[in-house]
Design a protein around this motif. Structure first.
Motif, PDB file in Angstrom:
ATOM      1  N   GLU A  62       2.029  -1.016  -4.027  1.00  0.00           N
ATOM      2  CA  GLU A  62       0.975  -0.309  -3.290  1.00  0.00           C
ATOM      3  C   GLU A  62       0.300   0.675  -4.233  1.00  0.00           C
ATOM      4  O   GLU A  62       0.945   1.243  -5.124  1.00  0.00           O
ATOM      5  CB  GLU A  62       1.586   0.443  -2.098  1.00  0.00           C
TER       6      GLU A  62
ATOM      7  N   PRO B 230      -2.239   4.258  -4.864  1.00  0.00           N
ATOM      8  CA  PRO B 230      -1.887   4.426  -6.277  1.00  0.00           C
ATOM      9  C   PRO B 230      -0.386   4.590  -6.480  1.00  0.00           C
ATOM     10  O   PRO B 230       0.295   5.187  -5.667  1.00  0.00           O
ATOM     11  CB  PRO B 230      -2.604   5.728  -6.649  1.00  0.00           C
ATOM     12  N   SER B 231       0.110   4.017  -7.572  1.00  0.00           N
ATOM     13  CA  SER B 231       1.486   4.292  -7.994  1.00  0.00           C
ATOM     14  C   SER B 231       1.463   4.430  -9.515  1.00  0.00           C
ATOM     15  O   SER B 231       0.495   4.021 -10.156  1.00  0.00           O
ATOM     16  CB  SER B 231       2.421   3.183  -7.537  1.00  0.00           C
ATOM     17  N   TYR B 232       2.505   5.015 -10.100  1.00  0.00           N
ATOM     18  CA  TYR B 232       2.482   5.365 -11.518  1.00  0.00           C
ATOM     19  C   TYR B 232       3.600   4.647 -12.260  1.00  0.00           C
ATOM     20  O   TYR B 232       4.758   4.693 -11.835  1.00  0.00           O
ATOM     21  CB  TYR B 232       2.654   6.885 -11.657  1.00  0.00           C
TER      22      TYR B 232
ATOM     23  N   PHE C 273       2.337   6.149  -4.372  1.00  0.00           N
ATOM     24  CA  PHE C 273       2.771   7.466  -4.832  1.00  0.00           C
ATOM     25  C   PHE C 273       4.178   7.450  -5.431  1.00  0.00           C
ATOM     26  O   PHE C 273       4.779   8.506  -5.631  1.00  0.00           O
ATOM     27  CB  PHE C 273       2.693   8.515  -3.710  1.00  0.00           C
ATOM     28  N   SER C 274       4.723   6.264  -5.704  1.00  0.00           N
ATOM     29  CA  SER C 274       5.995   6.240  -6.444  1.00  0.00           C
ATOM     30  C   SER C 274       5.684   6.456  -7.917  1.00  0.00           C
ATOM     31  O   SER C 274       4.598   6.118  -8.403  1.00  0.00           O
ATOM     32  CB  SER C 274       6.724   4.912  -6.243  1.00  0.00           C
ATOM     33  N   TYR C 275       6.646   7.061  -8.630  1.00  0.00           N
ATOM     34  CA  TYR C 275       6.445   7.431 -10.035  1.00  0.00           C
ATOM     35  C   TYR C 275       7.589   6.878 -10.866  1.00  0.00           C
ATOM     36  O   TYR C 275       8.762   7.171 -10.569  1.00  0.00           O
ATOM     37  CB  TYR C 275       6.403   8.958 -10.144  1.00  0.00           C
TER      38      TYR C 275
ATOM     39  N   TYR D 209      10.629   3.097  -2.880  1.00  0.00           N
ATOM     40  CA  TYR D 209       9.775   3.525  -1.773  1.00  0.00           C
ATOM     41  C   TYR D 209       8.757   4.580  -2.225  1.00  0.00           C
ATOM     42  O   TYR D 209       8.899   5.181  -3.301  1.00  0.00           O
ATOM     43  CB  TYR D 209      10.645   4.076  -0.649  1.00  0.00           C
ATOM     44  N   PRO D 210       7.772   4.836  -1.381  1.00  0.00           N
ATOM     45  CA  PRO D 210       6.767   5.865  -1.686  1.00  0.00           C
ATOM     46  C   PRO D 210       7.426   7.210  -2.030  1.00  0.00           C
ATOM     47  O   PRO D 210       8.474   7.555  -1.484  1.00  0.00           O
ATOM     48  CB  PRO D 210       5.977   5.975  -0.378  1.00  0.00           C
ATOM     49  N   HIS D 211       6.782   7.942  -2.932  1.00  0.00           N
ATOM     50  CA  HIS D 211       7.207   9.303  -3.293  1.00  0.00           C
ATOM     51  C   HIS D 211       8.528   9.339  -4.040  1.00  0.00           C
ATOM     52  O   HIS D 211       9.068  10.426  -4.244  1.00  0.00           O
ATOM     53  CB  HIS D 211       7.323  10.205  -2.063  1.00  0.00           C
TER      54      HIS D 211
END
Lengths: 340, 340, 340
Positions: free
Chosen positions: B103, B105-107, B123-125, B139-141
């Motif tokens: 998904e 934006p992700s980094y 938003f996962s990094y 998962y996100p974040h």
């Protein structure tokens, strides 16, 4: 916030003595008042601060008469304490109502519906098929899984995690980094000493007016729902196990833990760092002292418990008093043995 | 999930009595069953629910014979409980396998390698030089620092923080907002009363099949590794200090804390809100009761401890029983003194 | 890091015996040393490891003479332990100085000012009207609310939440998922048994050199400030209530909770899982044992407390010793009763 002393006096239905054109931007304790602050004097124990405070305005009771010169403007009202509380609430509402609209980037999954006046902060994530009510505030970095419902006027602070299919009521406040609906601790021991995960497929239901503190964790049910009833208030760093039920208007202080399937009644008051074993039923109105460990059902309403393991508050106070004098008691027994 | 009663019966190798075309979308307890739900009846204590449930289907033992009319479809199998458990697991897998792909934006940092079938939420990094295995769900974040390795089939839930150079095994599950590899509490007292930070340069290793609960914190080692061995299960809000080692298949309940450099053996069972002092060695198979405080090494395997400070479970139960009657004991001593 | 043995020896002012061209990339314990690692030998109890380690280099005291052949390069210095510590610190600085610049996407609100050499990670959020000092590191997923001030050289790790108007000093370190300035637990009971939220409008002030552990929560003041004084060190999963004050250089271990409005003095040492009631004043230099419950003011400096409820450490040790022998004491009383 930026109002004149005059505007605030009008809001509170009070009369001003002094400069009513000064700008007020903040609320403060009287002993910490700075220019631009408004404060209050209710308990006359603090009257000396009135003559030294730098606050621009002070709210006082209509009956109050200063004994020395005062540099602040005074606002005279019927009850200075409740007038100040009213001001606190107005100020608080102003702050939170300021947040409306969508900051980018933020994520909204397919089939999710979002009400009017909602705030969605940057980096907030809402999964698919969610229903988000009117005037809900979803702060940055909040995560809402799939199929979640959130009622009107609820505030979701930064970093909150709400997992799939949870249901959150109206007027709830969920503080930063709380986790709602993560999988509980369910493991079946295997013959080789290892553990197999028991799938946790239920959800968490928060009824209306529930508060959940920062970094508190509420596990989802194995099947069915973990339920936090209307008006319950949970402090920070609390653990709520799977299939637990917390009754209406029950208050729980920080760092308390409640093991799986325990049902806590309505109107209970649970202090901090308390532990509850699993599968218990705790009667309405039960009060539990800090650091207690509750291992048995409580059947009588209004029971007060204390100590670990917990028993009656009064009895525990007596036992604890003698505990501190145990060396003395032991000496008395020794003396008796010698004198025999 | 959406299957017919017939499809589920085929999966479980069972026979259907009743309408086998009904659609099933959810699993539920028999007393909470709604149309579209499937439930089970194993313990006949709950048999009355069978005649009132609204569940579309109920799984029952082949030997079972209803005593009244039943409106649900019945699926007859050899062992209804294990058939339902099988269904739980299938449902659970379906849910988690649904998450695949990236998904935005992700980094993803430079030099990081990501396996097949991976989910990377918005938003996962992922920092630089990481190795992420096959079928990992991020998962996100979630935050993955630099140089982290994550094995196949591991799930990293929202808001998890994995700091630089940590190593996570296969089939691990790390629940929301857990922190893995943050700097431990190392401070050297200085002559002026202040403290100087001792740099913490080690990492955390989670072996395979480890579970880490929500908001649990595992500090990195000063040098070397903090190690959680294969199959260990950690509940929510647990604190694991720097250089700790947790043995194979050891289970630790919520809000327990383990101070720096303590080694816990294999197959231990540690209840909730327990504290361990630092630099201890705890034998395999040790069991510790809730809210205990362990301050000494445990050398004998299979020891049961309780109380704070902890000692033998049986002995502590006897002492605690007398503790509750201390006022009575004190009275008996007073009586003896008077009668002397 | 990548240096030769020669470069490190020069930095430490030492002399090399052996291959000084080897590349060093990591620090390790001597018993875990691998090629590319540098280690140290200070306590001769560990001398045998020197002859088996695979570390590329080992730092030793100038006075040390090996008794067997050593395959590692040796760096001779005045004090091997402090030389290694110096290396730890250099390595640590290198790691954290590496993070500079802005990763995208990140969020910076209106009117916020950011100093030089700042790192702002991807998905970090800075609200409006903030002042961020020089060389501050704001990791991914950190949330900084509106009107926050952060001093020079402070590190904000991933997932930290700093709510509106908080003030963070210089050289602070805030570990992952800590929450600073969330609303405290203030509720006024209403006649119908429900609770009304008391608005919390104050902030949190962290003075310089404060450390806050992972998943620790510090509530904002109702009015005014919750204050953590200079040099205080807070471990993981700690709860600090509203309007609390923690004194200068006070150290608090994991999972301790401090209730609202309690003031802890300077240079106190508080162990893990301790609880403090609200509105207490605790003298400078107080020491509190693990799992204690402090319910009363401490007026004398340097007091040592233990147990729950807490009393003098020595007295509590005596009572606890007899507690373990309570069944024996009860038997002695029974014997006396029989012999009467």
């Amino acid at each position: 916030m930026k109002f004149t002393v005059r505007q605030i006096a009008t809001l509170l239905g009070g009369e001003v003595a002094g400069n009513d054109t000064l700008a007020i931007t903040k609320l403060a304790k009287i002993e910490e008042g700075q220019p631009g602050d408004i404060s209050f004097l209710s308990n006359l124990k603090y009257e000396t601060h009135l003559y030294t405070t730098q606050a621009s305005a002070v709210i006082v009771d209509r009956s109050f008469q200063p004994k020395k010169p005062v540099s602040s403007a005074l606002i005279f009202v019927e009850n200075s304490y409740s007038a100040f509380t009213q001001l606190l609430e107005e100020y608080y509402k102003l702050q939170s109502f300021a947040r409306v609209g969508v900051e980018q980037p933020s994520y909204l999954g397919e089939g999710s519906q979002v009400g009017e006046q909602v705030y969605r902060g940057a980096f907030s994530y809402i999964g698919s098929n969610c229903q988000i009510g009117r005037n809900v505030k979803i702060y940055p970095h909040a995560y809402i899984g799939n199929g979640v419902r959130i009622g009107d006027n609820t505030i979701i602070f930064p970093g909150v995690r709400i997992l799939d299919n949870c249901i959150i009521g109206q007027h709830c406040v969920i503080h930063p980094n709380a986790v709602i609906g993560s999988e509980g601790f369910g493991f079946a021991p295997q013959p080789d000493g290892s553990y197999k995960t028991i799938p946790q497929l239920g959800n968490v239901i928060l009824e209306d007016n529930v508060n959940v503190g920062s970094n508190t964790t509420i596990d989802c049910a194995t099947l069915g729902s973990t339920i936090i009833r209307q008006g319950a208030k949970l402090d920070n760093l609390i653990q709520i196990g799977h299939n637990v039920e917390i009754g209406k208007n029950t208050v729980i202080a920080a760092q308390t833990g409640i093991s799986g399937s325990t049902k806590i009644g309505d109107n209970c008051v649970i202090a901090g760092q308390v532990g509850f074993a699993g599968h218990l039923t705790i009667a309405n109105g039960t009060r539990v002292g800090a650091q207690s460990g509750v291992g048995k059902n409580v059947t009588e309403e209004g029971t007060s418990l204390n100590s670990s393991p917990a028993f009656g508050l009064k009895e525990s106070m007596r036992s604890l008093a003698i505990f501190r004098k145990l060396p003395d008691l032991e000496r008395r027994v020794s003396d008796l043995e010698k004198k025999k």
